[in-house]
Motif scaffolding. Sequence first.
Motif, PDB file in Angstrom:
ATOM      1  N   GLU A 279       0.844  -1.191   0.000  1.00  0.00           N
ATOM      2  CA  GLU A 279       0.000   0.000   0.000  1.00  0.00           C
ATOM      3  C   GLU A 279       0.879   1.241   0.000  1.00  0.00           C
ATOM      4  O   GLU A 279       0.875   2.027   0.919  1.00  0.00           O
ATOM      5  CB  GLU A 279      -0.897  -0.040   1.236  1.00  0.00           C
ATOM      6  CG  GLU A 279      -1.916   1.072   1.332  1.00  0.00           C
ATOM      7  CD  GLU A 279      -2.812   1.137   0.127  1.00  0.00           C
ATOM      8  OE1 GLU A 279      -3.267   2.219  -0.187  1.00  0.00           O
ATOM      9  OE2 GLU A 279      -3.035   0.087  -0.494  1.00  0.00           O
TER      10      GLU A 279
ATOM     11  N   HIS B 248     -10.302  -2.704  -2.615  1.00  0.00           N
ATOM     12  CA  HIS B 248      -9.386  -2.817  -3.752  1.00  0.00           C
ATOM     13  C   HIS B 248      -8.250  -3.760  -3.394  1.00  0.00           C
ATOM     14  O   HIS B 248      -8.083  -4.140  -2.230  1.00  0.00           O
ATOM     15  CB  HIS B 248      -8.869  -1.465  -4.265  1.00  0.00           C
ATOM     16  CG  HIS B 248      -8.014  -0.685  -3.308  1.00  0.00           C
ATOM     17  ND1 HIS B 248      -8.540   0.129  -2.346  1.00  0.00           N
ATOM     18  CD2 HIS B 248      -6.666  -0.588  -3.182  1.00  0.00           C
ATOM     19  CE1 HIS B 248      -7.553   0.706  -1.665  1.00  0.00           C
ATOM     20  NE2 HIS B 248      -6.405   0.288  -2.152  1.00  0.00           N
TER      21      HIS B 248
ATOM     22  N   HIS C  45      -5.118  -4.195  -2.516  1.00  0.00           N
ATOM     23  CA  HIS C  45      -3.869  -3.826  -1.863  1.00  0.00           C
ATOM     24  C   HIS C  45      -3.838  -4.480  -0.488  1.00  0.00           C
ATOM     25  O   HIS C  45      -4.888  -4.808   0.072  1.00  0.00           O
ATOM     26  CB  HIS C  45      -3.745  -2.305  -1.717  1.00  0.00           C
ATOM     27  CG  HIS C  45      -3.332  -1.615  -2.986  1.00  0.00           C
ATOM     28  ND1 HIS C  45      -3.484  -0.264  -3.193  1.00  0.00           N
ATOM     29  CD2 HIS C  45      -2.755  -2.105  -4.112  1.00  0.00           C
ATOM     30  CE1 HIS C  45      -3.024   0.064  -4.390  1.00  0.00           C
ATOM     31  NE2 HIS C  45      -2.581  -1.029  -4.973  1.00  0.00           N
TER      32      HIS C  45
ATOM     33  N   ASP D 146      -3.278  -3.494   2.569  1.00  0.00           N
ATOM     34  CA  ASP D 146      -3.925  -2.914   3.761  1.00  0.00           C
ATOM     35  C   ASP D 146      -5.438  -3.139   3.732  1.00  0.00           C
ATOM     36  O   ASP D 146      -6.136  -2.845   4.690  1.00  0.00           O
ATOM     37  CB  ASP D 146      -3.596  -1.426   3.902  1.00  0.00           C
ATOM     38  CG  ASP D 146      -4.156  -0.583   2.771  1.00  0.00           C
ATOM     39  OD1 ASP D 146      -4.350  -1.122   1.675  1.00  0.00           O
ATOM     40  OD2 ASP D 146      -4.398   0.614   2.999  1.00  0.00           O
TER      41      ASP D 146
ATOM     42  N   HIS E  62      -7.308   6.271  -6.888  1.00  0.00           N
ATOM     43  CA  HIS E  62      -6.117   5.763  -6.202  1.00  0.00           C
ATOM     44  C   HIS E  62      -5.620   4.487  -6.881  1.00  0.00           C
ATOM     45  O   HIS E  62      -4.419   4.246  -6.988  1.00  0.00           O
ATOM     46  CB  HIS E  62      -6.483   5.514  -4.741  1.00  0.00           C
ATOM     47  CG  HIS E  62      -5.580   4.573  -4.025  1.00  0.00           C
ATOM     48  ND1 HIS E  62      -4.362   4.973  -3.538  1.00  0.00           N
ATOM     49  CD2 HIS E  62      -5.700   3.258  -3.729  1.00  0.00           C
ATOM     50  CE1 HIS E  62      -3.772   3.929  -2.955  1.00  0.00           C
ATOM     51  NE2 HIS E  62      -4.559   2.883  -3.059  1.00  0.00           N
TER      52      HIS E  62
ATOM     53  N   CYS F 276      -9.486   4.249  -0.092  1.00  0.00           N
ATOM     54  CA  CYS F 276      -8.298   5.005  -0.525  1.00  0.00           C
ATOM     55  C   CYS F 276      -8.579   5.964  -1.682  1.00  0.00           C
ATOM     56  O   CYS F 276      -7.700   6.713  -2.093  1.00  0.00           O
ATOM     57  CB  CYS F 276      -7.171   4.044  -0.862  1.00  0.00           C
ATOM     58  SG  CYS F 276      -6.607   3.130   0.589  1.00  0.00           S
TER      59      CYS F 276
HETATM   60 ZN   LIG Z   1      -4.523   1.095  -2.017  1.00  0.00          ZN
END
Ligand SMILES: [Zn+2]
Length: 278
Positions: free
Chosen positions: A42, A133, A135, A137, A196, A215
């Motif tokens: 992230e 999404h 990623h 995190d 993002h 994000c």
């Molecule tokens: Zn992200």
Amino acid sequence: MDFNQLRNRFNFTFLSSRLGIQVLIFCIGFSLAHCQWQKSSESSSISSIQQNPSLASKHSQHLEWIKIKETVWIHRSFGEFQGQVYSANGLVVLSNKGAVVIDTPWTESQTEELFSEIKTKFQKEILFLLVTHAHDDRMAGVPLFHKRNIPVYSTALTAKLAKERGLGKTNPILDIQTRLPAGNQSVEVFYPGQGHSADNIVVWLPETHILFGGCLVKALDAKDLGNVKEADLNEWPNSVKRVLSRYTDAEVVVPGHGDWGKLDLLRHTIRLLVSPNH
Ligand SMILES: [Zn+2]
């Protein structure tokens, strides 16, 4: 590859409107960008937090709970990147049938904490997990949800990216706009376009008028957009504007990192995008 093939590939059924055309553009963009994508952490939101000493000073490795309403809580987790600790927000929505989790904590150990605290603090079973999404995190705890046979839902694009990045398997039932019932609550996901990341979605809670921007949305004290390697800077403001015009009655907006606030967070994100050096 024609439009129908693209549509099938991403399982998008939304054809008829302007948004359908935007999806087509998005799909083409995705295909072109695909070969450049990397397995990554992230990094984008990390950079923005590096500009934010109040977050960087929270060196806890334990999950934190922030109450928004009786039925909606932020689970705040912490991840390390290059020797520094940063925080990330997810949500827990409590209904009379159980809990819905939006995004996992940043690590597996904090995901274990999430499970035990949802049990002890709220006396709820988890109905399902939504990830906003691909990623880490958002998804680091996904394998633990599978271990407990808890359904994990995402869009088709997030499922594809997560698989490529080794972030785990998700069930791609979410479309551009999908509402899922959860007892006396419900959650609506909306894909506003790229920002993002190519696959970022937001989550709307109609009963409580809370918007989880993830994000796509920056906290008010974010001074920049962070690492924009996977971002689409041209489309990002348009995507935020779509969210802004769709959820005009949002009372609370929760960003992926940092403090929650109101719709100002969306306007602040647009300002950062329009004049990044202000
Ligand atoms: Zn992200």
